[in-house]
Every structure is written in C-alpha cells, then in structure tokens.
Scaffold this active site. Structure first.
Site, PDB file in Angstrom:
ATOM      1  N   ILE A 202      22.331  28.810  21.382  1.00  9.81           N
ATOM      2  CA  ILE A 202      21.693  29.471  22.536  1.00  9.81           C
ATOM      3  C   ILE A 202      22.494  29.103  23.791  1.00  9.81           C
ATOM      4  O   ILE A 202      22.743  27.924  24.023  1.00  9.81           O
ATOM      5  CB  ILE A 202      20.241  28.963  22.753  1.00  9.81           C
ATOM      6  CG1 ILE A 202      19.349  29.288  21.543  1.00  9.81           C
ATOM      7  CG2 ILE A 202      19.640  29.537  24.033  1.00  9.81           C
ATOM      8  CD1 ILE A 202      17.928  28.703  21.658  1.00  9.81           C
ATOM      9  N   HIS A 203      22.931  30.091  24.559  1.00  8.78           N
ATOM     10  CA  HIS A 203      23.546  29.750  25.852  1.00  8.78           C
ATOM     11  C   HIS A 203      23.401  30.834  26.922  1.00  8.78           C
ATOM     12  O   HIS A 203      23.742  30.607  28.078  1.00  8.78           O
ATOM     13  CB  HIS A 203      25.036  29.405  25.688  1.00  8.78           C
ATOM     14  CG  HIS A 203      25.909  30.603  25.424  1.00  8.78           C
ATOM     15  ND1 HIS A 203      26.098  31.123  24.172  1.00  8.78           N
ATOM     16  CD2 HIS A 203      26.637  31.382  26.259  1.00  8.78           C
ATOM     17  CE1 HIS A 203      26.907  32.166  24.245  1.00  8.78           C
ATOM     18  NE2 HIS A 203      27.242  32.359  25.502  1.00  8.78           N
ATOM     19  N   ARG A 204      22.885  32.006  26.553  1.00 11.82           N
ATOM     20  CA  ARG A 204      22.825  33.101  27.532  1.00 11.82           C
ATOM     21  C   ARG A 204      21.890  32.771  28.691  1.00 11.82           C
ATOM     22  O   ARG A 204      20.850  32.123  28.481  1.00 11.82           O
ATOM     23  CB  ARG A 204      22.279  34.362  26.869  1.00 11.82           C
ATOM     24  CG  ARG A 204      23.175  34.942  25.849  1.00 11.82           C
ATOM     25  CD  ARG A 204      24.295  35.697  26.480  1.00 11.82           C
ATOM     26  NE  ARG A 204      25.266  35.987  25.436  1.00 11.82           N
ATOM     27  CZ  ARG A 204      26.507  36.333  25.676  1.00 11.82           C
ATOM     28  NH1 ARG A 204      26.949  36.447  26.909  1.00 11.82           N
ATOM     29  NH2 ARG A 204      27.320  36.580  24.696  1.00 11.82           N
ATOM     30  N   ARG A 235      25.536  24.032  28.790  1.00  8.70           N
ATOM     31  CA  ARG A 235      24.585  24.662  29.728  1.00  8.70           C
ATOM     32  C   ARG A 235      23.144  24.435  29.254  1.00  8.70           C
ATOM     33  O   ARG A 235      22.257  24.070  30.043  1.00  8.70           O
ATOM     34  CB  ARG A 235      24.888  26.172  29.751  1.00  8.70           C
ATOM     35  CG  ARG A 235      23.916  26.984  30.530  1.00  8.70           C
ATOM     36  CD  ARG A 235      24.212  28.459  30.351  1.00  8.70           C
ATOM     37  NE  ARG A 235      23.530  29.232  31.349  1.00  8.70           N
ATOM     38  CZ  ARG A 235      24.109  30.142  32.121  1.00  8.70           C
ATOM     39  NH1 ARG A 235      25.378  30.411  31.996  1.00  8.70           N
ATOM     40  NH2 ARG A 235      23.408  30.793  33.012  1.00  8.70           N
ATOM     41  N   ASP A 278      22.253  33.784  20.379  1.00 10.25           N
ATOM     42  CA  ASP A 278      22.373  34.790  21.440  1.00 10.25           C
ATOM     43  C   ASP A 278      23.842  35.004  21.794  1.00 10.25           C
ATOM     44  O   ASP A 278      24.170  35.650  22.778  1.00 10.25           O
ATOM     45  CB  ASP A 278      21.538  34.408  22.673  1.00 10.25           C
ATOM     46  CG  ASP A 278      21.941  33.070  23.278  1.00 10.25           C
ATOM     47  OD1 ASP A 278      22.954  32.480  22.865  1.00 10.25           O
ATOM     48  OD2 ASP A 278      21.216  32.615  24.204  1.00 10.25           O
TER      49      ASP A 278
END
Ligand code: UD1
Ligand code: UDP
Length: 354
Positions: A202-204, A235, A278
């Site tokens: 997950i990073h969006r 992030r 994502d």
C-alpha cells in the site's frame, strides 16, 4: 546518439534497466537519478542487485510537497540538460520525476520519449494522472505498453509518434523472474511456505493520506485468517507510526516487513496465493505470474488485467475485501497482453532511428 534518461522512484529503476541495456549497445546514455527515492531499500538495492548502471548525476532532491519536489527537480534537470545537450530525453511512467523530466526537456526543445505512455485512470485526484497527461502532451515519442494506451492517446488527439511496443516491466520480469526463483532465499528468511501466504503493498495517496481508508484496509487484513506479508513503503510506515494504526494488526497474521529488493519481491509475488495492492507495477507482475490480484483502489490504468478476470478492484469496503480475500479465484491462464518480452529492444530501435 546521446540520450539523457531520467529516473527517481523505485519502479523507474526497474523499468529503465532493460532499455538501458539495449541503448548502451550503440549509444551514450547519461543516467540522471533525481533522488526522489533515497532510502537504501528504495534505491541503492536495485542498482546493486540488478546491475543498473551507476547514475551519472544524482540530483538529491529528496521528499517534499508536490510543487516543491517537482520544482527542485525541474531546475536541477534543466541545468543537466543545458550542460549535456542530449539528442533526446527518456522518461518513464508517471511520477514527479517523469513530469519534471518532460517539462524541462520540452521547454529546451529537446525531443522527449515517454515509456508507459497513454495510461489513464481517469481520476485526476491522483497526482500520477496529472503527471501522465502532461508528460504525454509534451512527448514526441510515446511508447505504449497496451492497445488501450494507444486508444487513450487517440482520444486526446495524440497519434503522431505513438508506438505500441509492449511493456518493459514484462521484459524485466521475464529476465529477473528466473533469477528470483533460483537465487532468492526470501521465503526461508521470512519462514514462509510457497503458496502459504498473501502478499500486500500500500502506498497510494488515496490510501495513506486518508486515515479512514488505511484503517479499513488494515482491519480487513487483520480479520482475515490468512498470513499476509506486507513490505511497507516508507510513506505508509510513517503514517502507521504517526497515527498508531499499526496497533490494528497486533495479534493478527499480518506481518509488516521493510521493503525488499526486486529479486526477493518477484519471489514473494510468484509464490503468493493472492496479491493485495494499490501499486501499478505490482498489479501487472501479479498478472504475469498468474497470481490473483485484488487492487485496493477504485480505478486502474491496467484495465486489461481486470477485463481478463485476474484482477478485481475493491477499495475501502472492508466486508467486500474480506469476502474477496477468501473467495476470489480466477480460473485458467492469463493471456499474453503485455507484448513479447522485447519492448526494450523496440524502444531502443525506434528512439535511435528517430
Ligand atoms: C512515488 C510516486 C508514485 C509511485 C511511487 C513508487 C509521485 C507523485 N508518486 O510515490 O507514482 O507509485 O513513488 O513507489 O511521484 N520516503 C522515504 N524514503 C524514500 C522515499 C520516500 O522516507 O526513499 C517517504 C517520504 O516521507 C516521502 C514519502 O515517502 O514524503 C512519499 O515519497 P514520494 O516519492 O513523494 O511519493 P511516493 O508515495 O513514494
Ligand atoms: N517492489 C520491490 N520491493 C517491494 C515492493 C515493490 O522491488 O518491497 C517492486 C515491484 O516488483 C514492482 C515495483 O517495485 O516492480 C512497483 O513499485 P511501486 O509499487 O513502488 O510503484 P508503482 O508501480 O505503483 O508506481
């Protein structure tokens, strides 16, 4: 020819290598790393493991707001281009490094070649969508991975310089996938059985800047009874630490680990039961490896993977996500939709004959 290649973020290092290998057979490539990603396991590890040429310039721009980061890149890339006076500038994908490279080159009247042109999610809230649109509209050569990408450009009035070449990530995955199976020890290191776990990333911004969305995703992960290996992007790591949301997975079978190198990540993908992500690149690599993918977004630019039945979009609906984690099970084999593994060769040929 003298070609300046601009990279800066993890997926761009991976995408650029097969093309660099082709270009360097008979051209001078000047590799510029903007410094957008800088942690060892977001940058150096790829250069070392994959044998990516050492950058000729590292601009060291680091992190910052969208405008601040892009502005720093823009002025530093411009200075490099004024010094090097290349025949063309090669950019990849849809990051702020892509946008800055495109703008700097176009304003100096240097031809721009864009790899992964024509991708659209039709969601302008994604910073990447703005980057893609602007980069494509100032590019002279537009290397598309899919027919959908060619059609997207046509719908925006862009037909000149458009080439359907296939996907450079497919080229890279074919080459490094074999190496990953032979060399990676990541399953032993993480004590995982082949096909005994799910893999998540997950990073969006839609999932990390919106805490409720991240919370719903983590709750679904934690409530599923599956082992989920989750290499955490820096992030996301920062958001988890700042919000305390990592407490949601305490006592569950979710395993947070640091990001891993490409060879280990390919091994983790190839041996996963399912992938939850994502990421753009990870959706495709799941497809290449015939591993069912649940994309944690409302939209995707890789629509072929969804149309073929190997990818489904589930955003922040916790119950639906839990259901799909348990039940999503495509049958058959994914078709070959991303070229013939020689996209890099076609790109180098076309670019240097321009
Ligand atoms: C960027 C790209 C995204 C791509 C992703 C690949 C943009 C707008 N986004 O997102 O399209 O999918 O890279 O991974 O260009 N950080 C570190 N160490 C690092 C890098 C980042 O700690 O080495 C942290 C910083 O707090 C930074 C945050 O991660 O502010 C976000 O990094 P940034 O490069 O701005 O965006 P990504 O989310 O990585
Ligand atoms: N990747 C990796 N290690 C990780 C997670 C991802 O090497 O811990 C690789 C993955 O194989 C893919 C690329 O990084 O090739 C995807 O990058 P990312 O998800 O950061 O960006 P996106 O593709 O969404 O732009």
């Amino acid at each position: 020819m003298n070609i300046v290649t601009i990279v800066g973020a993890r997926p761009q290092f991976i995408k650029s290598l097969p093309v660099s290998n082709e270009l360097r057979k008979s051209n001078r490539e000047i590799l510029v790393h903007t410094g957008q990603h800088y942690d060892r396991n977001m940058s150096d590890i790829f250069f070392e493991e994959m044998g990516i040429p050492k950058p000729d310039y590292n601009l060291g721009v680091g992190s910052g707001g969208q405008g601040e980061q892009t502005a720093r890149m823009l002025s530093k890339i411009e200075a490099v281009l004024l010094d090097e006076k290349p025949d063309a500038v090669l950019i990849y994908g849809d990051t702020n490094s892509t946008l800055a490279g495109a703008l700097a080159a176009a304003k100096l009247h240097i031809p721009v070649a864009h790899v992964e042109a024509g991708l659209r999610s039709f969601d302008k809230k994604m910073p990447e969508e703005i980057n893609r649109i602007v980069a494509d509209h100032v590019s002279d050569l537009l290397f598309c991975p899919t027919k959908t990408a060619v059609d997207n450009l046509k719908n925006e009035g862009i037909t000149k310089g458009v080439e359907l070449v296939g996907d450079v990530m497919y080229d890279a995955a074919l080459h490094f996938g074999k190496l990953a199976e032979e060399k990676s020890r990541v399953l032993e290191e993480l004590d995982l059985a082949p096909k005994g776990y799910l893999l998540a990333t997950i990073h969006r911004s839609a999932n990390t800047d919106n805490i409720d969305n991240l919370k719903a995703l983590l709750e679904a992960f934690a409530e599923s009874d599956r082992v989920i290996v989750f290499p955490v992007h820096p992030r996301t790591r920062k958001v988890l630490a700042n919000t305390g949301l990592d407490s949601i997975i305490k006592g569950s079978k979710v395993r947070l680990v640091d990001p891993v190198g490409y060879i280990d990540f390919l091994k983790l993908e190839n041996n996963a039961v399912k992938i939850l992500t994502d990421s753009g690149g990870v959706q495709k690599e799941a497809f290449f490896a015939a591993v069912p993918c649940i994309t944690l977004r409302d939209t995707t630019e890789w629509v072929e993977t969804v149309e073929s039945g190997w990818n489904i979009l589930v955003h922040v609906d916790k119950d639906l996500l839990l259901k799909q984690i348990a039940e999503f099970n495509p049958v058959g084999e994914p078709a070959k939709l991303f070229g013939d593994g020689k996209a890099s060769f076609y790109i180098a040929q076309r670019l240097t004959s321009a």
